[in-house]
Design a protein around this motif. Structure first.
Motif, PDB file in Angstrom:
ATOM      1  N   ARG A  79       0.805  -1.123   0.122  1.00 21.39           N
ATOM      2  CA  ARG A  79       0.048   0.060  -0.201  1.00 21.39           C
ATOM      3  C   ARG A  79       0.829   1.249  -0.097  1.00 21.39           C
ATOM      4  N   ASP A  90       0.412   4.188  -1.080  1.00 21.68           N
ATOM      5  CA  ASP A  90      -0.583   5.223  -0.924  1.00 21.68           C
ATOM      6  C   ASP A  90      -0.547   5.701   0.486  1.00 21.68           C
ATOM      7  N   ILE A 118       2.394   8.736   1.037  1.00 21.38           N
ATOM      8  CA  ILE A 118       2.286   9.770   0.339  1.00 21.38           C
ATOM      9  C   ILE A 118       2.148  10.795   1.168  1.00 21.38           C
ATOM     10  N   GLU A 172      -2.514   6.308   8.810  1.00 23.66           N
ATOM     11  CA  GLU A 172      -4.122   6.876   9.135  1.00 23.66           C
ATOM     12  C   GLU A 172      -4.758   6.253   9.966  1.00 23.66           C
ATOM     13  N   GLN A 211      -7.533   4.621  10.070  1.00 25.96           N
ATOM     14  CA  GLN A 211      -8.276   3.331   9.720  1.00 25.96           C
ATOM     15  C   GLN A 211      -7.306   2.087   9.413  1.00 25.96           C
ATOM     16  N   PHE A 212      -5.901   2.545   9.407  1.00 23.46           N
ATOM     17  CA  PHE A 212      -5.019   1.413   9.386  1.00 23.46           C
ATOM     18  C   PHE A 212      -4.314   1.031  10.510  1.00 23.46           C
ATOM     19  N   ILE A 267      -5.376  -4.827   2.283  1.00 22.12           N
ATOM     20  CA  ILE A 267      -5.719  -4.889   0.936  1.00 22.12           C
ATOM     21  C   ILE A 267      -6.984  -5.524   0.579  1.00 22.12           C
ATOM     22  N   GLY A 269     -11.354   1.020   2.239  1.00 21.56           N
ATOM     23  CA  GLY A 269     -10.173   0.713   2.303  1.00 21.56           C
ATOM     24  C   GLY A 269      -9.350   1.514   1.660  1.00 21.56           C
ATOM     25  N   ALA A 270      -9.814   2.568   1.175  1.00 19.99           N
ATOM     26  CA  ALA A 270      -9.007   3.670   0.476  1.00 19.99           C
ATOM     27  C   ALA A 270      -8.364   4.600   1.693  1.00 19.99           C
ATOM     28  N   SER A 271      -7.057   4.947   1.357  1.00 17.76           N
ATOM     29  CA  SER A 271      -6.482   5.886   2.339  1.00 17.76           C
ATOM     30  C   SER A 271      -7.005   7.393   1.928  1.00 17.76           C
ATOM     31  N   ASP A 272      -6.888   8.304   2.627  1.00 22.90           N
ATOM     32  CA  ASP A 272      -7.103   9.650   2.372  1.00 22.90           C
ATOM     33  C   ASP A 272      -5.943  10.492   1.439  1.00 22.90           C
ATOM     34  N   GLY A 305      -4.152   8.717  -0.520  1.00 25.03           N
ATOM     35  CA  GLY A 305      -4.229   7.820  -1.975  1.00 25.03           C
ATOM     36  C   GLY A 305      -5.294   8.659  -2.733  1.00 25.03           C
ATOM     37  N   THR A 345      -5.382  -4.814  -7.432  1.00 26.08           N
ATOM     38  CA  THR A 345      -4.927  -5.537  -5.990  1.00 26.08           C
ATOM     39  C   THR A 345      -5.429  -4.428  -4.893  1.00 26.08           C
ATOM     40  N   LYS A 346      -6.619  -3.924  -4.966  1.00 24.66           N
ATOM     41  CA  LYS A 346      -6.988  -3.056  -3.742  1.00 24.66           C
ATOM     42  C   LYS A 346      -8.450  -3.454  -3.429  1.00 24.66           C
ATOM     43  N   SER A 347      -8.846  -3.169  -2.136  1.00 21.80           N
ATOM     44  CA  SER A 347      -9.915  -3.455  -1.825  1.00 21.80           C
ATOM     45  C   SER A 347     -11.190  -2.930  -2.603  1.00 21.80           C
ATOM     46  N   TYR A 348     -10.880  -1.722  -3.187  1.00 26.64           N
ATOM     47  CA  TYR A 348     -11.804  -1.193  -3.839  1.00 26.64           C
ATOM     48  C   TYR A 348     -11.570  -1.149  -5.303  1.00 26.64           C
TER      49      TYR A 348
END
Lengths: 137, 217
Positions: A52, A54, A57, A78, A80-81, A118, B20-23, B25, B154-157
């Motif tokens: 990950r 991202d 970043i 962050e 949530q992780f 993931i 599951g996305a990061s801010d 990203g 390969t991401k949850s979204y």
């Protein structure tokens, strides 16, 4: 109104404490030394960078943070992780343990780490036992 | 620049769709979405005054309201007569304006440029885009953001089908913005106009009359 400073799992120290709770290793003398948990934290961060990118970043650069002491230093992940890293650290610490009985639990924690990063749904935690160094042991 | 509430609304909707996305990203992808939007729609304009000096053809122009200059739309003299000019060199955020023909008097010209977002971003890692972007094109930007995020592997979204759907809507939105921009947001505006080669700034060749032959009155 929430106070952002009340957030848990934002420092190295809070990660180490949470991992010790998960490993039933809260009382001194600890079975798992601070530097072992720090190694696991740094390794988990490096692995997270792989799957990950991202998460790393930033406005300036995209370095992977590295920690050498248990302190109040912020771990820039962050909210949530953060749980993923607790499992990632615990899994890595157990993998380094020479007790074969821990292997299944280590694999389970590591699986949680990847699932949160993931995947969507977390698998159940497996491989429970009394745990070395636990007050309940 | 973009209103905080508009951005919050956009990011909240994106977070809801992208489990599951990061801010970080999402914001990084938002930058690319805005880039593509402005680059292909030419919808971000700025009018810049240039002090023209007799005999000088090259001028450096810099946008005062953020972004970088991408293309030159028009240059007028102080009588609103178009001047031939090009942008031979871009040096973000500025550009070099070259008049095709040197002028023989000093005056202040107006040039219209289209712009593009540019680094650096804000402290919150958001692009410095104009305030009207989200109130006017919220759906388009959201579609672009979702489409590009879902297109990651390969991401949850990750979701190829939804990615194609949202990106198609995004491209449609860009084209609508492009047309709206060309017609200066005029409802029912003329869809066609004479090409640039028909332009003239002289009356050489005859004085215009209301009809071809006055005797036809």
């Amino acid at each position: 109104m929430e106070n952002p400073e009340d957030e848990r799992l934002d420092t190295v120290e809070s990660y180490v404490n949470e991992v010790r709770t998960l490993l039933l290793d809260r009382r001194s003398p600890h079975r798992y030394k601070d530097h072992e948990i720090l190694t696991a934290l740094n390794t988990s961060l490096a692995e997270a960078r792989r799957v990950r990118a991202d998460l790393f970043i930033y406005r300036h650069g995209n370095h992977v943070p590295y920690f050498t002491s248990v302190s109040g230093e912020t771990v820039p992940i962050e909210t949530q992780f953060r749980l993923a890293f607790v499992y990632g650290i615990a899994g890595h610490v157990l993998e380094r343990d020479d007790e074969d009985v821990q292997d299944q639990r280590a694999a389970s924690f590591t699986s949680q780490f990847y699932s949160i990063l993931i995947g969507i749904q977390r698998p159940p935690v497996q491989g429970g036992n009394k745990g070395p160094g636990s007050p309940q042991a | 620049m973009m209103n905080e509430r508009d951005v919050d609304r956009l990011l909240n909707l994106a977070r809801t769709e992208l489990v599951g996305a990061s801010d970080a990203g999402i914001k990084a992808q938002l930058y690319d979405v805005c880039r593509e939007f402005f680059k292909d729609s030419n919808s971000w304009y700025e009018h810049i005054s240039v002090s023209i000096i007799s005999g000088q053809r090259h001028y450096r122009i810099t946008p005062a309201e953020g972004g970088m200059i991408l293309r030159l739309a028009a240059v007028w003299d102080n009588n609103r007569i178009p001047l031939s000019a090009i942008l031979p060199h871009l040096d973000p955020p500025s550009a070099e304006l070259e008049l095709v023909y040197p002028q023989n008097t000093n005056f202040t010209a107006k040039c219209v440029v289209t712009k593009q977002i540019v680094e650096p971003t804000t402290r919150e890692m958001l692009p410095e885009a104009p305030r009207w972007l989200l109130p006017v094109y919220h759906e388009t930007i959201l579609d672009g953001l979702l489409g590009k995020m879902m297109g990651q592997t390969t991401k949850s979204y990750s979701n190829d089908t939804q990615s194609v759907y949202h990106l198609r809507r995004f491209r449609d939105g860009i084209m609508q913005a492009r047309v709206a921009s060309e017609r200066a947001n005029l409802y029912g505006g003329q869809a066609w106009r004479f090409p640039n080669s028909f332009r003239t700034n002289s009356q050489r060749g005859g004085v215009s009359t209301p009809f071809p032959r006055p005797t036809s009155w």
